[in-house]
Design a protein around this motif. Sequence first.
Motif, PDB file in Angstrom:
ATOM      1  N   ARG A  91      19.497 108.069 -17.280  1.00  0.00           N
ATOM      2  CA  ARG A  91      18.326 107.190 -17.192  1.00  0.00           C
ATOM      3  C   ARG A  91      17.867 107.161 -15.730  1.00  0.00           C
ATOM      4  O   ARG A  91      18.454 106.460 -14.910  1.00  0.00           O
ATOM      5  N   ILE A  92      16.829 107.949 -15.441  1.00  0.00           N
ATOM      6  CA  ILE A  92      16.383 108.148 -14.066  1.00  0.00           C
ATOM      7  C   ILE A  92      15.063 107.427 -13.829  1.00  0.00           C
ATOM      8  O   ILE A  92      14.071 107.686 -14.516  1.00  0.00           O
ATOM      9  N   ALA A  93      15.059 106.525 -12.852  1.00  0.00           N
ATOM     10  CA  ALA A  93      13.839 105.842 -12.431  1.00  0.00           C
ATOM     11  C   ALA A  93      13.253 106.598 -11.242  1.00  0.00           C
ATOM     12  O   ALA A  93      13.905 106.736 -10.205  1.00  0.00           O
ATOM     13  N   ILE A  94      12.038 107.123 -11.408  1.00  0.00           N
ATOM     14  CA  ILE A  94      11.363 107.853 -10.337  1.00  0.00           C
ATOM     15  C   ILE A  94      10.428 106.885  -9.608  1.00  0.00           C
ATOM     16  O   ILE A  94       9.519 106.315 -10.215  1.00  0.00           O
ATOM     17  N   LEU A 122      18.147  97.407 -12.269  1.00  0.00           N
ATOM     18  CA  LEU A 122      19.277  98.329 -12.127  1.00  0.00           C
ATOM     19  C   LEU A 122      20.139  98.393 -13.374  1.00  0.00           C
ATOM     20  O   LEU A 122      20.792  99.413 -13.636  1.00  0.00           O
ATOM     21  N   GLU A 123      20.156  97.332 -14.159  1.00  0.00           N
ATOM     22  CA  GLU A 123      20.974  97.334 -15.373  1.00  0.00           C
ATOM     23  C   GLU A 123      20.478  98.337 -16.406  1.00  0.00           C
ATOM     24  O   GLU A 123      21.232  98.754 -17.286  1.00  0.00           O
ATOM     25  N   ASN A 124      19.224  98.749 -16.291  1.00  0.00           N
ATOM     26  CA  ASN A 124      18.622  99.622 -17.297  1.00  0.00           C
ATOM     27  C   ASN A 124      18.530 101.078 -16.872  1.00  0.00           C
ATOM     28  O   ASN A 124      17.935 101.895 -17.590  1.00  0.00           O
ATOM     29  N   ILE A 125      19.096 101.431 -15.717  1.00  0.00           N
ATOM     30  CA  ILE A 125      19.004 102.800 -15.221  1.00  0.00           C
ATOM     31  C   ILE A 125      20.362 103.269 -14.706  1.00  0.00           C
ATOM     32  O   ILE A 125      21.267 102.471 -14.468  1.00  0.00           O
ATOM     33  N   LEU A 142      22.287 100.586  -2.329  1.00  0.00           N
ATOM     34  CA  LEU A 142      23.413 101.052  -1.521  1.00  0.00           C
ATOM     35  C   LEU A 142      24.602 100.100  -1.573  1.00  0.00           C
ATOM     36  O   LEU A 142      25.748 100.517  -1.375  1.00  0.00           O
ATOM     37  N   GLN A 143      24.345  98.829  -1.852  1.00  0.00           N
ATOM     38  CA  GLN A 143      25.415  97.834  -1.849  1.00  0.00           C
ATOM     39  C   GLN A 143      26.183  97.766  -3.154  1.00  0.00           C
ATOM     40  O   GLN A 143      27.181  97.039  -3.245  1.00  0.00           O
ATOM     41  N   GLN A 144      25.720  98.516  -4.170  1.00  0.00           N
ATOM     42  CA  GLN A 144      26.456  98.523  -5.435  1.00  0.00           C
ATOM     43  C   GLN A 144      27.027  99.930  -5.685  1.00  0.00           C
ATOM     44  O   GLN A 144      26.775 100.856  -4.919  1.00  0.00           O
ATOM     45  N   ASP A 145      27.813 100.073  -6.742  1.00  0.00           N
ATOM     46  CA  ASP A 145      28.585 101.306  -6.917  1.00  0.00           C
ATOM     47  C   ASP A 145      28.297 102.082  -8.200  1.00  0.00           C
ATOM     48  O   ASP A 145      28.979 103.063  -8.475  1.00  0.00           O
ATOM     49  N   ARG A 146      27.301 101.675  -8.972  1.00  0.00           N
ATOM     50  CA  ARG A 146      27.061 102.395 -10.232  1.00  0.00           C
ATOM     51  C   ARG A 146      25.807 103.274 -10.187  1.00  0.00           C
ATOM     52  O   ARG A 146      25.868 104.457 -10.502  1.00  0.00           O
ATOM     53  N   VAL A 147      24.686 102.696  -9.791  1.00  0.00           N
ATOM     54  CA  VAL A 147      23.418 103.436  -9.768  1.00  0.00           C
ATOM     55  C   VAL A 147      23.382 104.337  -8.533  1.00  0.00           C
ATOM     56  O   VAL A 147      23.619 103.888  -7.411  1.00  0.00           O
ATOM     57  N   ARG A 148      23.083 105.617  -8.769  1.00  0.00           N
ATOM     58  CA  ARG A 148      23.055 106.593  -7.685  1.00  0.00           C
ATOM     59  C   ARG A 148      21.612 106.898  -7.280  1.00  0.00           C
ATOM     60  O   ARG A 148      20.682 106.658  -8.038  1.00  0.00           O
ATOM     61  N   MET A 149      21.458 107.474  -6.078  1.00  0.00           N
ATOM     62  CA  MET A 149      20.121 107.747  -5.568  1.00  0.00           C
ATOM     63  C   MET A 149      19.953 109.207  -5.161  1.00  0.00           C
ATOM     64  O   MET A 149      20.896 109.840  -4.648  1.00  0.00           O
ATOM     65  N   ILE A 150      18.738 109.696  -5.384  1.00  0.00           N
ATOM     66  CA  ILE A 150      18.289 110.998  -4.903  1.00  0.00           C
ATOM     67  C   ILE A 150      17.079 110.747  -4.016  1.00  0.00           C
ATOM     68  O   ILE A 150      16.160 110.029  -4.409  1.00  0.00           O
ATOM     69  N   GLY A 151      17.065 111.328  -2.837  1.00  0.00           N
ATOM     70  CA  GLY A 151      15.934 111.171  -1.931  1.00  0.00           C
ATOM     71  C   GLY A 151      15.375 112.516  -1.511  1.00  0.00           C
ATOM     72  O   GLY A 151      16.141 113.412  -1.131  1.00  0.00           O
TER      73      GLY A 151
END
Length: 251
Positions: A6-9, A68-71, A101-110
């Motif tokens: 589940r990717i949020a762009i 964040l709970e949905n992605i 950045l302060q949580q550990d589940r949702v990851r980021m691509i930049g």
Amino acid sequence: MKVPLRIAILECDTPLDGTRAKYGGYGGVFKALLSRAADALEDPDISSKNAFEFSIYDVVNKQEYPDLENIDAVLLTGSKHNSFDDHPWILKLMDFVKMVLQQDRVRMIGVCFGHQIIGRASGVKVGRSDDGWEISVLPVQLTEKGKELFGQDTLNIHQMHRDIVFEYPKEVEKLGASPRCLVQGMYVKGKFITIQGHPEFNDEIVSEILRNRNAQGIFDDVQYKEAMDRVKNPHDGIAVAKGFLRFLLED
């Protein structure tokens, strides 16, 4: 992380007319790239048909953000705007990235501007390079980690920037460098992966940008010609996008 991802762009800019007519926005450009990458992974459990659930957010004009709970992941696109500016929408984006950045589940691509925003949110300097623009297809020298993630020893990628991340945040693994930009990519396992270049760009998209910026006087005729001479060179956008997917799928 399991499929569907589940990717949020987060769209940080609006493309020019030709690109917008074909893809709808930069969210559409990235959906096309990641779908091609999923099919290119040669993983029997993953394909463009089952790998993703995309959602797209306009963080510039509407300043919309996902819950964040949905992605599972956030992708920050490139932008014509300056990552070091303090416009309200950029400061709001910075707050959101710091929260992720302060949580550990949702990851980021930049990517490009997104790469710089993640660098800025991580506490390092971003700004205008004294060495000027990198534009069109150019080589990037990969580190060992970059070679591992992108699955090849060398990288050629579309560039469109004169702003850079000046140094690496703590705990970041380096992915690559070029003569005009020493921070071409950053990686923290389970947290984020970034790249200064544009894996989502192709010769049509870049040619449109080059023509537009030449007409505006941003690129002089010499820069324009040199960039157009390289614009159809082979580039490794799919290899980079496959690296993004490996990062999202790794335990």
